[in-house]
Design a protein around this motif. Structure first.
Motif, mmCIF file in Angstrom:
data_model
loop_
_atom_site.group_PDB
_atom_site.id
_atom_site.type_symbol
_atom_site.label_atom_id
_atom_site.label_comp_id
_atom_site.label_asym_id
_atom_site.label_seq_id
_atom_site.Cartn_x
_atom_site.Cartn_y
_atom_site.Cartn_z
ATOM 1 N N CYS A 123 0.821 -1.214 0.000
ATOM 2 C CA CYS A 123 0.000 0.000 0.000
ATOM 3 C C CYS A 123 0.847 1.254 0.000
ATOM 4 O O CYS A 123 0.380 2.340 -0.353
ATOM 5 C CB CYS A 123 -0.949 -0.002 1.195
ATOM 6 N N ARG A 124 2.113 1.153 0.454
ATOM 7 C CA ARG A 124 3.067 2.254 0.516
ATOM 8 C C ARG A 124 2.699 3.328 1.545
ATOM 9 O O ARG A 124 3.314 4.387 1.591
ATOM 10 C CB ARG A 124 3.256 2.926 -0.858
ATOM 11 N N ALA A 125 1.690 3.073 2.369
ATOM 12 C CA ALA A 125 1.240 4.113 3.300
ATOM 13 C C ALA A 125 1.148 3.657 4.743
ATOM 14 O O ALA A 125 1.118 4.498 5.654
ATOM 15 C CB ALA A 125 -0.126 4.647 2.862
ATOM 16 N N LEU A 157 6.056 2.149 5.536
ATOM 17 C CA LEU A 157 6.851 3.352 5.760
ATOM 18 C C LEU A 157 8.114 3.090 6.565
ATOM 19 O O LEU A 157 9.067 3.866 6.509
ATOM 20 C CB LEU A 157 5.998 4.416 6.459
ATOM 21 N N SER A 158 8.133 1.980 7.300
ATOM 22 C CA SER A 158 9.319 1.644 8.078
ATOM 23 C C SER A 158 10.222 0.650 7.358
ATOM 24 O O SER A 158 11.189 0.152 7.930
ATOM 25 C CB SER A 158 8.917 1.079 9.445
ATOM 26 N N GLY A 159 9.915 0.366 6.090
ATOM 27 C CA GLY A 159 10.760 -0.510 5.287
ATOM 28 C C GLY A 159 10.322 -1.955 5.241
ATOM 29 O O GLY A 159 10.920 -2.758 4.526
ATOM 30 N N MET A 176 7.084 -5.937 2.746
ATOM 31 C CA MET A 176 6.693 -7.313 2.464
ATOM 32 C C MET A 176 5.693 -7.837 3.496
ATOM 33 O O MET A 176 5.045 -8.854 3.271
ATOM 34 C CB MET A 176 7.916 -8.219 2.408
ATOM 35 N N SER A 177 5.566 -7.139 4.624
ATOM 36 C CA SER A 177 4.603 -7.517 5.656
ATOM 37 C C SER A 177 3.346 -6.651 5.607
ATOM 38 O O SER A 177 2.521 -6.703 6.521
ATOM 39 C CB SER A 177 5.242 -7.393 7.044
ATOM 40 N N CYS A 178 3.192 -5.869 4.552
ATOM 41 C CA CYS A 178 2.037 -4.972 4.422
ATOM 42 C C CYS A 178 0.735 -5.768 4.510
ATOM 43 O O CYS A 178 0.533 -6.727 3.768
ATOM 44 C CB CYS A 178 2.103 -4.224 3.090
ATOM 45 N N ARG A 179 -0.138 -5.345 5.424
ATOM 46 C CA ARG A 179 -1.419 -6.039 5.599
ATOM 47 C C ARG A 179 -2.518 -5.446 4.730
ATOM 48 O O ARG A 179 -3.632 -5.970 4.684
ATOM 49 C CB ARG A 179 -1.826 -5.971 7.071
ATOM 50 N N ASN A 180 -2.222 -4.354 4.057
ATOM 51 C CA ASN A 180 -3.242 -3.661 3.275
ATOM 52 C C ASN A 180 -3.146 -3.938 1.778
ATOM 53 O O ASN A 180 -3.908 -3.367 1.008
ATOM 54 C CB ASN A 180 -3.134 -2.147 3.504
ATOM 55 N N HIS A 189 0.062 -1.711 -11.458
ATOM 56 C CA HIS A 189 -0.657 -0.881 -10.493
ATOM 57 C C HIS A 189 0.236 0.284 -10.036
ATOM 58 O O HIS A 189 1.458 0.143 -9.940
ATOM 59 C CB HIS A 189 -1.032 -1.764 -9.297
ATOM 60 N N PRO A 190 -0.342 1.423 -9.704
ATOM 61 C CA PRO A 190 0.468 2.568 -9.255
ATOM 62 C C PRO A 190 1.386 2.264 -8.078
ATOM 63 O O PRO A 190 2.448 2.879 -7.940
ATOM 64 C CB PRO A 190 -0.593 3.610 -8.875
ATOM 65 N N ASP A 191 1.005 1.328 -7.225
ATOM 66 C CA ASP A 191 1.823 1.020 -6.049
ATOM 67 C C ASP A 191 2.820 -0.119 -6.293
ATOM 68 O O ASP A 191 3.537 -0.512 -5.365
ATOM 69 C CB ASP A 191 0.933 0.648 -4.865
ATOM 70 N N ALA A 192 2.872 -0.647 -7.495
ATOM 71 C CA ALA A 192 3.775 -1.764 -7.790
ATOM 72 C C ALA A 192 5.237 -1.338 -7.634
ATOM 73 O O ALA A 192 5.576 -0.149 -7.714
ATOM 74 C CB ALA A 192 3.525 -2.285 -9.199
#
Length: 372
Positions: free
Chosen positions: A99-101, A106-108, A111-115, A142-145
């Motif tokens: 999600c990049r947000a 934001l903390s790097g 790969m663990s992004c839940r969104n 996708h824009p967040d790729a």
């Protein structure tokens, strides 16, 4: 862009069920892109999800293919500035779309992004614009790729190794922490096992040992070309005991770092515990299909072992793998054995699985434009 052009793609309907469909070519805007697929690599996890031994995380129907390589055909101004690529550039596209947000992104720890809502090769076609898998003529970006530019000088079948080599680099050097002079034990002689031998040597390993099955003789030969100092067969009439041989080769010192990369097998994990030195590291990367695997925790405690789970590849792993591919340091073209046209996807999977008589597959790629 408005167009009525159709895009052909392989669609998995369920375990072992594949058909070919046409989709509308996506419209792109300022923030996204469309990539013409040159090649999509196949690996063991594709076999497991195709046959249903490992669940397709997002459900069906889905366009598989999590190792896409292609040429940018359309890209918006914002996307071009953000990714640093233009029309005509060759790019590798990471599996995960974060999600990049969120706090993890934001903390790097993206790969663990839940969104995340898109995972290439695992996102159902019900999510518009459907083309999120590499087994298609085009891939919607996708824009967040997360994307990486790759030299167009490399043959496509070599360039598409960015994913398995990225895994080998990350699991060996980053998670395994291989250092100058280390002994590295690699359990499993698949694509990633062979490439891990190269990654270990590139990281400074002094001794690399690779194991495989009797049917993997040709793969073990390749492993030696990619830096393995010793190879051993662990089954059949000429089976060798992994722990005994590692003990002998190291004068009892055992391995500093062990990579357990075998699919669906329990014994190699126990071998890893016993063949790794006190204070050593074990990177666990081989999926077992959800089956419970016995773990001798006394070995972990009494030998002060560090066990690390290897989940996929991150941006650093991809970037370093691409630089290694572009360096030409290892004979990467030797690893590639088969190329198939998109319509031959099922045969490509069967070939990789060793189900086609007379075919010794190692690295297999599917392309929309032609086979070999």
């Amino acid at each position: 862009m408005t167009t009525t052009q159709k895009v052909r793609a392989a669609v998995q309907l369920g375990p072992g069920k594949l058909e070919f469909r046409s989709f509308d070519r996506p419209r792109t805007g300022a923030d996204d892109a469309l990539v013409r697929i040159e090649a999509n690599g196949l690996c063991g996890s594709d076999l497991e999800t195709f046959h249903g031994r490992v669940p397709m995380r997002g459900g069906y129907p889905v366009i598989p293919g999590h190792e896409p390589l292609g040429v940018v055909e359309e890209i918006g101004e914002k996307a071009a500035a953000r990714w640093g690529v233009q029309v005509g550039d060759r790019i590798a596209v990471e599996v995960l779309v974060p999600c990049r947000a969120c706090a993890r992104c934001l903390s790097g720890g993206y790969m663990s992004c839940r969104n995340r809502t898109v995972t290439h090769g695992y996102t159902p076609v019900s999510r518009e614009p459907s083309l999120f898998g590499g087994l298609a003529e085009y891939l919607y970006v996708h824009p967040d790729a997360v994307v990486h530019k790759v030299s167009s000088a490399l043959p496509a079948e070599v360039a598409v190794m960015y994913n398995p080599l990225g895994a080998a680099v990350r699991w060996t050097a980053h998670l395994g922490g291989v250092q100058l002079g280390d002994t590295v034990l690699i359990l499993g002689a698949g694509q990633r096992g062979i490439l891990a031998a190269a990654a270990a040597k590139a990281a400074g390993a002094a001794r690399v040992i690779v194991t495989g099955l009797a049917r993997d003789t040709h793969k073990l030969g390749l492993a030696r070309e990619f830096g393995a100092d010793h190879t051993l067969v662990v089954d059949g009439a000429d089976a060798q005991n992994t722990v005994d041989l590692v003990t002998e080769l190291t004068d009892g010192e055992l391995a500093d770092v062990t990579l357990e990369m075998t699919p669906m097998a329990a014994q190699p994990l126990d071998d890893a515990l016993r063949a790794t030195r006190h204070g050593g590291r074990i990177v666990v990367a081989g999926l077992k299909g959800g089956r419970p695997i016995p773990l001798d925790s006394d070995q972990v405690v009494n030998k002060a072992l560090t066990l690390v789970g290897a989940y996929g590849v991150d941006s650093r792993g991809y970037a370093e793998a691409i630089r290694l591919l572009e360096s030409g340091r290892f004979p990467f073209a030797r690893l590639h054995t088969h190329t198939f046209e998109l319509g031959e996807t099922e045969r490509a999977l069967a070939t990789l699985a060793g189900e086609i008589a007379g075919e010794e597959a190692v690295h297999v790629a599917v392309t929309p434009g032609g086979g070999g």
